[in-house]
Each structure stands twice: as C-alpha cells, then as structure tokens.
Design a protein around this motif. Structure first.
Motif, PDB file in Angstrom:
ATOM      1  N   TYR A   2      40.608  17.979 -27.848  1.00  0.00           N
ATOM      2  CA  TYR A   2      40.731  19.432 -27.947  1.00  0.00           C
ATOM      3  C   TYR A   2      41.539  19.826 -29.183  1.00  0.00           C
ATOM      4  O   TYR A   2      41.153  20.740 -29.910  1.00  0.00           O
ATOM      5  CB  TYR A   2      41.389  20.003 -26.680  1.00  0.00           C
ATOM      6  N   ASN A  20      31.090  15.761 -16.377  1.00  0.00           N
ATOM      7  CA  ASN A  20      31.511  16.112 -17.736  1.00  0.00           C
ATOM      8  C   ASN A  20      32.387  17.365 -17.751  1.00  0.00           C
ATOM      9  O   ASN A  20      33.294  17.476 -18.576  1.00  0.00           O
ATOM     10  CB  ASN A  20      30.303  16.274 -18.653  1.00  0.00           C
ATOM     11  N   CYS A  24      36.037  17.314 -19.405  1.00  0.00           N
ATOM     12  CA  CYS A  24      36.430  18.277 -20.444  1.00  0.00           C
ATOM     13  C   CYS A  24      37.636  19.108 -20.025  1.00  0.00           C
ATOM     14  O   CYS A  24      38.486  19.426 -20.855  1.00  0.00           O
ATOM     15  CB  CYS A  24      35.253  19.173 -20.813  1.00  0.00           C
ATOM     16  N   GLU A  27      40.591  16.956 -20.642  1.00  0.00           N
ATOM     17  CA  GLU A  27      40.900  16.930 -22.078  1.00  0.00           C
ATOM     18  C   GLU A  27      41.678  18.178 -22.471  1.00  0.00           C
ATOM     19  O   GLU A  27      42.657  18.107 -23.217  1.00  0.00           O
ATOM     20  CB  GLU A  27      39.615  16.865 -22.914  1.00  0.00           C
ATOM     21  N   TRP A  85      36.345  25.960 -24.883  1.00  0.00           N
ATOM     22  CA  TRP A  85      36.334  24.502 -24.986  1.00  0.00           C
ATOM     23  C   TRP A  85      35.126  23.913 -24.258  1.00  0.00           C
ATOM     24  O   TRP A  85      34.408  23.072 -24.804  1.00  0.00           O
ATOM     25  CB  TRP A  85      37.629  23.911 -24.431  1.00  0.00           C
ATOM     26  N   LEU A  86      34.881  24.355 -23.026  1.00  0.00           N
ATOM     27  CA  LEU A  86      33.738  23.834 -22.278  1.00  0.00           C
ATOM     28  C   LEU A  86      32.437  24.121 -23.006  1.00  0.00           C
ATOM     29  O   LEU A  86      31.558  23.252 -23.080  1.00  0.00           O
ATOM     30  CB  LEU A  86      33.709  24.433 -20.869  1.00  0.00           C
ATOM     31  N   ARG A  89      31.879  21.783 -25.977  1.00  0.00           N
ATOM     32  CA  ARG A  89      31.483  20.433 -25.563  1.00  0.00           C
ATOM     33  C   ARG A  89      30.106  20.403 -24.903  1.00  0.00           C
ATOM     34  O   ARG A  89      29.396  19.416 -25.007  1.00  0.00           O
ATOM     35  CB  ARG A  89      32.519  19.861 -24.595  1.00  0.00           C
TER      36      ARG A  89
END
Length: 126
Positions: A2, A20, A24, A27, A85-86, A89
């Motif tokens: 991140y 996942n 994430c 993370e 962020w999600l 990714r």
C-alpha cells in the motif's frame, strides 16, 4: 505494498474474490498509513484509537465492509481510503459500502427508550 502504491500509484492487480479482499484489507491495515489509523497497532491504540475495518461480504462487483471502534479520521475517510486501495488492486470492483449506513456517522445519538428523545450524542472518534 500500500505504501509503495501511495508513492508511485502503480500496483499489481488481482482477481476479485473474498480471499483477495481479505488479503488487500490486511495490506491496508498493516501499511505505514494503516499503522497510524487502526487500533490493532500500539501507537494509535495508545491514544484511544480502537478502530477496525473488516470484510463482510461480496455481491458480484460490490464489496461490503464494516467499521467498528473509534477512529481519529472521519469514518467516511477510512472507508474511502480502503475503497481506493481495494479498487486499485481489484479494478472490477464497482462499489465499496458498509452494511449499515450508521457505521459512517462520527456520532451516535443515544435515545431514551421511553420518550424517544435524544439524550446525548456519543462521539465515535478517538
């Protein structure tokens, strides 16, 4: 991962699935940024931050998260950072929401059961 993404905006993508999403979120929580934001870490916990974020469920491209505890940041900010962020990714995510919209309120109104009057507002910020 991140923190690297915040500095250069490039990150490897992955398939959208519950495993996942959990990875994430970890993370995010364990990043340098997350270590200032979540109560799981010693430094924020020492000043009363108890905030947590966790995965609830996935509905196709929509991800449902939950927030609990006290945050220094506005709860909408916490959700927004997690959503960015999600989505970085797992680009196929279209929405990141909370199960209950009241989770985004920084204050909780305490209501008298007998009269229905608001007695006071409890601050959900650290």
């Amino acid at each position: 991962v991140y923190d690297d993404w915040r500095s250069d905006a490039v990150v490897d993508t992955m398939v959208l699935d519950p495993e996942n999403i959990e990875l994430c979120l970890e993370e995010f929580i364990d990043s340098n940024y997350g270590q200032q934001m979540f109560g799981k870490h010693d430094r924020p916990a020492s000043v009363g931050i108890t905030g947590e974020i966790y995965f609830v469920e996935q509905h196709g491209p929509e991800v449902i998260l939950a927030l609990s505890g006290k945050f220094w940041h506005r709860r909408e900010t916490v959700l927004g950072r997690a959503a960015m962020w999600l989505n970085a990714r797992m680009p196929e995510i279209t929405d990141v929401n909370v199960e209950d919209p009241n989770e985004l309120l920084d204050y909780e109104e305490i209501i008298d059961d007998m009269t229905g009057e608001v007695l006071y507002a409890e601050d959900k910020r650290a």
